[in-house]
Write an enzyme that holds these catalytic residues in place. Structure first.
Site, mmCIF file in Angstrom:
data_model
loop_
_atom_site.group_PDB
_atom_site.id
_atom_site.type_symbol
_atom_site.label_atom_id
_atom_site.label_comp_id
_atom_site.label_asym_id
_atom_site.label_seq_id
_atom_site.Cartn_x
_atom_site.Cartn_y
_atom_site.Cartn_z
ATOM 1 N N MET A 35 -3.111 7.588 1.447
ATOM 2 C CA MET A 35 -4.019 8.406 0.638
ATOM 3 C C MET A 35 -3.604 9.877 0.747
ATOM 4 O O MET A 35 -4.401 10.782 0.498
ATOM 5 C CB MET A 35 -5.459 8.205 1.084
ATOM 6 C CG MET A 35 -5.909 6.758 0.886
ATOM 7 S SD MET A 35 -7.679 6.573 0.624
ATOM 8 C CE MET A 35 -8.309 7.179 2.153
ATOM 9 N N HIS A 42 2.113 8.812 9.429
ATOM 10 C CA HIS A 42 2.640 8.272 8.157
ATOM 11 C C HIS A 42 4.173 8.311 8.163
ATOM 12 O O HIS A 42 4.828 7.363 7.723
ATOM 13 C CB HIS A 42 2.164 9.117 6.964
ATOM 14 C CG HIS A 42 0.689 9.074 6.727
ATOM 15 N ND1 HIS A 42 -0.118 10.166 6.907
ATOM 16 C CD2 HIS A 42 -0.120 8.075 6.295
ATOM 17 C CE1 HIS A 42 -1.373 9.847 6.608
ATOM 18 N NE2 HIS A 42 -1.399 8.581 6.237
ATOM 19 N N GLN A 66 -12.988 2.954 -1.790
ATOM 20 C CA GLN A 66 -13.155 2.668 -0.373
ATOM 21 C C GLN A 66 -13.996 3.714 0.359
ATOM 22 O O GLN A 66 -14.113 3.680 1.571
ATOM 23 C CB GLN A 66 -11.802 2.461 0.312
ATOM 24 C CG GLN A 66 -10.928 3.697 0.461
ATOM 25 C CD GLN A 66 -9.543 3.323 0.976
ATOM 26 O OE1 GLN A 66 -8.698 2.819 0.241
ATOM 27 N NE2 GLN A 66 -9.302 3.563 2.255
ATOM 28 N N LYS A 154 -2.860 1.361 14.204
ATOM 29 C CA LYS A 154 -4.129 1.976 14.646
ATOM 30 C C LYS A 154 -5.305 1.358 13.878
ATOM 31 O O LYS A 154 -6.352 1.100 14.440
ATOM 32 C CB LYS A 154 -4.087 3.490 14.444
ATOM 33 C CG LYS A 154 -5.295 4.202 14.971
ATOM 34 C CD LYS A 154 -4.905 5.561 15.433
ATOM 35 C CE LYS A 154 -5.906 6.634 15.154
ATOM 36 N NZ LYS A 154 -6.595 6.601 13.872
ATOM 37 N N GLN A 158 -7.529 -3.419 9.369
ATOM 38 C CA GLN A 158 -7.047 -3.280 7.985
ATOM 39 C C GLN A 158 -5.736 -4.048 7.798
ATOM 40 O O GLN A 158 -5.558 -4.770 6.823
ATOM 41 C CB GLN A 158 -6.850 -1.791 7.654
ATOM 42 C CG GLN A 158 -6.146 -1.560 6.325
ATOM 43 C CD GLN A 158 -6.095 -0.092 5.928
ATOM 44 O OE1 GLN A 158 -7.031 0.410 5.333
ATOM 45 N NE2 GLN A 158 -4.997 0.581 6.221
HETATM 46 O O1 PAF Z 1 -4.959 3.320 5.320
HETATM 47 C C1 PAF Z 1 -5.090 3.957 4.256
HETATM 48 O O2 PAF Z 1 -4.666 5.109 4.147
HETATM 49 C C2 PAF Z 1 -5.784 3.314 3.071
HETATM 50 O O3 PAF Z 1 -6.825 2.495 3.480
HETATM 51 C C3 PAF Z 1 -4.817 2.536 2.141
HETATM 52 C C4 PAF Z 1 -4.216 1.338 2.846
HETATM 53 C C5 PAF Z 1 -3.712 3.466 1.657
HETATM 54 C C6 PAF Z 1 -5.576 2.014 0.923
HETATM 55 O O4 PAF Z 1 -6.119 3.042 0.172
#
Ligand code: PAF
Length: 293
Positions: A35, A42, A66, A154, A158
């Site tokens: 995001m 990242h 979300q 982390k 998810q």
């Molecule tokens: O982990 C994230 O940054 C978000 O949940 C993702 C996987 C990019 C989905 O919007």
């Protein structure tokens, strides 16, 4: 005007065409959905997936679905120029940054929902959150069709949810996780760490310390799961955490809860998960462990 070494695409049509061309050239493609507001966690996902594939697509899309009603979607940091500079530093091939209408066009009615694994842990305090994540990741994977997609360890819940999603929906993408990155003092790296005062940050170290201690107590057999978790929760509260939202051990693949029983001969892979609030900052962490049931 300088041009970026990162190819920037905003439409799924162009993205599909580029990925198709790479595949026709015999190249493999990896995807890192994000995001934006990129940090070194990242970037480590990008360098990690580069070991598995020839070309890397990073997506930046702040997904409205979300965010809960009390979570401020509009205030979520957006920093495209800074993000692009970071992507250049790690030799990213392509940035896909679609508009909301490219993901959720007028008349969009579908919701993708994974059951069971989405119960409890981070879902408990964020109703609807995982449906938002699974819906957008389904769209991103189908728009790109990468060979591999990577998510951070982390957010292990998810990752587990998205692995299940790809399996259940026959999405031809291997879902992997990138190792959780810790700062030198052991605290899991997070963009939220900067919100803490020096004093809070010192207290926050009780999270990795407590997780390691619980793992030693359980694996060493000195305490039952129940006792170790109870003591661990109290230790975090005594250290200065305002709230422990969860401190739980679950089976690694299915994320099923483990109920404390007597020790047995066959260790199973499990994970300890925690979410705790210090001041205004919510921190999460998790670690693997072996449990004998
Ligand atoms: O982990 C994230 O940054 C978000 O949940 C993702 C996987 C990019 C989905 O919007």
């Amino acid at each position: 005007m300088t041009t970026s070494s990162v190819q920037i695409l905003r439409s799924k049509k162009e993205l599909r065409a580029q990925v198709r061309e790479w595949h026709m050239d015999g190249l493999t493609v990896g995807m890192v959905p994000t995001m934006g507001a990129l940090h070194h966690g990242h970037l480590s996902l990008i360098t990690e997936i580069q070991k598995h594939v020839d070309k890397v697509v990073v997506s930046i899309f702040v997904n409205p679905k979300q965010f809960g009603p009390n979570e401020d979607f509009n205030k979520y940091p957006r920093s495209e120029a800074a993000d692009i500079e970071k992507l250049e530093q790690v030799n990213t091939d392509l940035l896909y940054t679609p508009a909301v209408s490219e993901i959720y066009p007028e008349g969009f009615l579908t919701n993708v929902s994974v059951s069971k694994i989405t119960e409890g842990l981070c879902a408990a305090n964020r109703p609807g959150h995982f449906d938002g994540v699974t819906t957008v990741v389904t769209k991103l994977l189908l728009q790109c069709l990468p060979d591999v997609a990577i998510f951070g360890e982390k957010d292990f819940q998810q990752y587990a949810v998205l692995k299940q999603l790809a399996k259940d929906l026959d999405i031809p993408t291997e879902i992997i996780y990138g190792t959780l990155i810790r700062d030198n003092d052991g605290l899991a790296t997070s963009s939220r760490n900067v919100y803490m005062s020096a004093e809070e940050r010192q207290i926050a170290l009780e999270i990795p310390n407590t997780l390691n201690r619980i793992i030693n107590e359980i694996e060493g057999g000195s305490l039952t799961i129940e006792e170790a978790l109870k003591n661990g929760t109290q230790r975090l509260l005594d250290a200065g955490f305002k709230e422990v939202q969860y401190l739980e051990i679950r089976q690694s693949d299915t994320l099923e809860s483990l109920h404390q029983t007597t020790a047995g001969p066959s260790p199973i892979s499990a994970r300890i998960f925690v979410a705790a609030v210090i001041g205004k900052t919510r921190l999460i962490d998790n670690m693997p462990l072996k449990i004998s049931l």
